[in-house]
Design a protein around this motif. Structure first.
Motif, mmCIF file in Angstrom:
data_model
loop_
_atom_site.group_PDB
_atom_site.id
_atom_site.type_symbol
_atom_site.label_atom_id
_atom_site.label_comp_id
_atom_site.label_asym_id
_atom_site.label_seq_id
_atom_site.Cartn_x
_atom_site.Cartn_y
_atom_site.Cartn_z
ATOM 1 N N THR A 138 -25.239 6.694 0.238
ATOM 2 C CA THR A 138 -26.591 7.164 0.517
ATOM 3 C C THR A 138 -26.992 6.820 1.950
ATOM 4 O O THR A 138 -26.417 5.920 2.579
ATOM 5 C CB THR A 138 -27.623 6.525 -0.432
ATOM 6 O OG1 THR A 138 -27.701 5.119 -0.151
ATOM 7 C CG2 THR A 138 -27.237 6.740 -1.892
ATOM 8 N N LEU A 139 -28.025 7.503 2.430
ATOM 9 C CA LEU A 139 -28.566 7.191 3.754
ATOM 10 C C LEU A 139 -29.171 5.791 3.792
ATOM 11 O O LEU A 139 -29.092 5.098 4.813
ATOM 12 C CB LEU A 139 -29.624 8.223 4.140
ATOM 13 C CG LEU A 139 -29.115 9.595 4.582
ATOM 14 C CD1 LEU A 139 -30.267 10.581 4.672
ATOM 15 C CD2 LEU A 139 -28.392 9.500 5.927
ATOM 16 N N GLU A 140 -29.767 5.362 2.698
ATOM 17 C CA GLU A 140 -30.350 4.020 2.653
ATOM 18 C C GLU A 140 -29.271 2.954 2.822
ATOM 19 O O GLU A 140 -29.449 1.982 3.584
ATOM 20 C CB GLU A 140 -31.097 3.804 1.331
ATOM 21 C CG GLU A 140 -31.784 2.447 1.251
ATOM 22 C CD GLU A 140 -32.566 2.265 -0.034
ATOM 23 O OE1 GLU A 140 -33.231 1.212 -0.158
ATOM 24 O OE2 GLU A 140 -32.522 3.147 -0.911
ATOM 25 N N ARG A 188 -28.172 3.045 6.476
ATOM 26 C CA ARG A 188 -29.155 2.372 7.335
ATOM 27 C C ARG A 188 -29.011 0.853 7.231
ATOM 28 O O ARG A 188 -29.027 0.138 8.247
ATOM 29 C CB ARG A 188 -30.572 2.786 6.935
ATOM 30 C CG ARG A 188 -31.663 2.078 7.750
ATOM 31 C CD ARG A 188 -33.018 2.247 7.077
ATOM 32 N NE ARG A 188 -33.445 3.633 7.124
ATOM 33 C CZ ARG A 188 -34.185 4.155 8.103
ATOM 34 N NH1 ARG A 188 -34.573 3.387 9.120
ATOM 35 N NH2 ARG A 188 -34.544 5.425 8.070
ATOM 36 N N GLU A 247 -34.563 9.412 10.709
ATOM 37 C CA GLU A 247 -35.606 9.543 9.693
ATOM 38 C C GLU A 247 -35.777 11.007 9.319
ATOM 39 O O GLU A 247 -35.620 11.897 10.148
ATOM 40 C CB GLU A 247 -36.943 9.013 10.211
ATOM 41 C CG GLU A 247 -37.034 7.518 10.322
ATOM 42 C CD GLU A 247 -38.451 7.042 10.603
ATOM 43 O OE1 GLU A 247 -38.694 5.835 10.476
ATOM 44 O OE2 GLU A 247 -39.322 7.878 10.933
ATOM 45 N N GLU A 259 -33.793 13.734 2.919
ATOM 46 C CA GLU A 259 -32.354 13.701 2.643
ATOM 47 C C GLU A 259 -31.781 15.088 2.387
ATOM 48 O O GLU A 259 -30.565 15.270 2.447
ATOM 49 C CB GLU A 259 -32.078 12.776 1.457
ATOM 50 C CG GLU A 259 -32.415 11.324 1.748
ATOM 51 C CD GLU A 259 -31.977 10.371 0.658
ATOM 52 O OE1 GLU A 259 -31.208 10.802 -0.233
ATOM 53 O OE2 GLU A 259 -32.375 9.206 0.695
ATOM 54 N N ASN A 260 -32.652 16.055 2.123
ATOM 55 C CA ASN A 260 -32.198 17.438 1.918
ATOM 56 C C ASN A 260 -32.516 18.310 3.136
ATOM 57 O O ASN A 260 -32.603 19.541 3.022
ATOM 58 C CB ASN A 260 -32.827 18.031 0.662
ATOM 59 C CG ASN A 260 -34.349 18.127 0.755
ATOM 60 O OD1 ASN A 260 -34.958 17.532 1.653
ATOM 61 N ND2 ASN A 260 -34.966 18.865 -0.152
ATOM 62 N N TYR A 280 -34.616 16.282 9.984
ATOM 63 C CA TYR A 280 -34.161 14.899 10.107
ATOM 64 C C TYR A 280 -33.939 14.645 11.588
ATOM 65 O O TYR A 280 -33.276 15.430 12.265
ATOM 66 C CB TYR A 280 -32.865 14.714 9.323
ATOM 67 C CG TYR A 280 -32.326 13.299 9.292
ATOM 68 C CD1 TYR A 280 -32.651 12.435 8.254
ATOM 69 C CD2 TYR A 280 -31.457 12.833 10.281
ATOM 70 C CE1 TYR A 280 -32.139 11.137 8.207
ATOM 71 C CE2 TYR A 280 -30.944 11.543 10.247
ATOM 72 C CZ TYR A 280 -31.287 10.710 9.203
ATOM 73 O OH TYR A 280 -30.785 9.432 9.149
ATOM 74 N N GLU A 284 -24.178 9.979 9.099
ATOM 75 C CA GLU A 284 -25.454 10.636 8.782
ATOM 76 C C GLU A 284 -25.226 12.123 8.486
ATOM 77 O O GLU A 284 -25.734 12.669 7.495
ATOM 78 C CB GLU A 284 -26.431 10.498 9.947
ATOM 79 C CG GLU A 284 -27.059 9.128 10.092
ATOM 80 C CD GLU A 284 -27.955 9.039 11.310
ATOM 81 O OE1 GLU A 284 -29.180 8.973 11.139
ATOM 82 O OE2 GLU A 284 -27.428 9.042 12.450
ATOM 83 N N LEU A 322 -23.468 12.834 5.160
ATOM 84 C CA LEU A 322 -24.342 12.690 3.997
ATOM 85 C C LEU A 322 -25.374 13.813 3.917
ATOM 86 O O LEU A 322 -25.683 14.303 2.827
ATOM 87 C CB LEU A 322 -25.054 11.336 4.048
ATOM 88 C CG LEU A 322 -24.180 10.115 3.758
ATOM 89 C CD1 LEU A 322 -24.909 8.834 4.161
ATOM 90 C CD2 LEU A 322 -23.795 10.068 2.281
ATOM 91 N N LEU A 323 -25.895 14.235 5.052
ATOM 92 C CA LEU A 323 -26.962 15.239 5.070
ATOM 93 C C LEU A 323 -26.449 16.645 4.831
ATOM 94 O O LEU A 323 -27.115 17.457 4.176
ATOM 95 C CB LEU A 323 -27.693 15.178 6.414
ATOM 96 C CG LEU A 323 -28.591 13.959 6.621
ATOM 97 C CD1 LEU A 323 -28.858 13.733 8.114
ATOM 98 C CD2 LEU A 323 -29.912 14.124 5.868
#
Length: 216
Positions: free
Chosen positions: A23-25, A28, A50, A53-54, A98, A135, A138-139
């Protein structure tokens, strides 16, 4: 009709050698302790990307500035406010995008008590591609907007030039499409009002190409 071109080479962020998280979390959290280059030593915060996520659109700048370093958030300084204005004039909702940077720590030189921006070198861009590549993985956006030369180098390598290729949408083999344009900070450095407005309108024309990649 969008001006699209294929490209054989990629920059380090698209070479698949990057962090691997679910995940992005998590990404990070891992990035917060990054010591892959020396920029972390003098920075106040790591400034991670920031946005949703979609997100279908990812905007990639160079690095955090002074205001971003203090706030720990991307694009909140003068260039970020100008980007917001230009996106609005291009009818693009920034909240659907994003926003991130090729380099996550602020590089600067001291002049008196002021911290002045210093451009990241190739090694710093290479090392930080570990995070930007993750990033993007994931995105999985529909379009990446490369804002300025450092973002272009990280994403597309050294053969693409902003001055020559701006406004073009390039697609490296098997990769996502990338729109090349200037960084909004370039507009802030123009002193002559007529030239500044001409350049601002050209930047907005570039940003309008984003609309073709958004669901309506």
């Amino acid at each position: 009709m969008l001006d699209k071109h294929s490209l054989s080479d990629t920059g380090p962020s698209l070479e698949r050698n990057h962090a691997n998280t679910a995940t992005l979390e998590e990404l990070r959290n891992d990035a917060e302790s990054c010591t892959r280059c020396d920029l972390y030593r003098n920075a106040t915060h790591l400034v991670f990307g920031e946005g949703p996520e979609n997100a279908e659109i990812v905007l990639v700048g160079e690095q955090p500035g002074d205001k971003e370093d203090l706030a720990g958030k991307p694009f909140v300084g003068p260039a970020g406010r100008l980007l917001d204005q230009c996106l609005e004039e291009a009818s693009i909702d920034r909240d659907r995008c994003y926003v991130t940077n090729a380099v996550k720590h602020f590089k600067y030189q001291m002049r008196g008590k002021k911290r002045l921006h210093a451009r990241p070198n190739a090694g710093e861009v290479q090392r930080c591609s570990w995070w930007l590549g993750a990033e993007l993985e994931l995105l999985q956006p529909k379009l990446v907007v490369a804002l300025g030369a450092t973002a272009v180098s990280s994403l597309l390598g050294s053969k693409v030039r902003v001055t020559r290729d701006r406004g073009r949408i390039l697609r490296p083999s098997g990769q996502i499409e990338i729109l090349v344009t200037i960084h909004p900070s370039a507009l802030l450095r123009i002193r002559e009002p007529g030239e500044k407005e001409k350049s601002r309108l050209a930047f907005i024309r570039d940003l309008k190409k984003i609309r073709g990649f958004l669901r309506h």
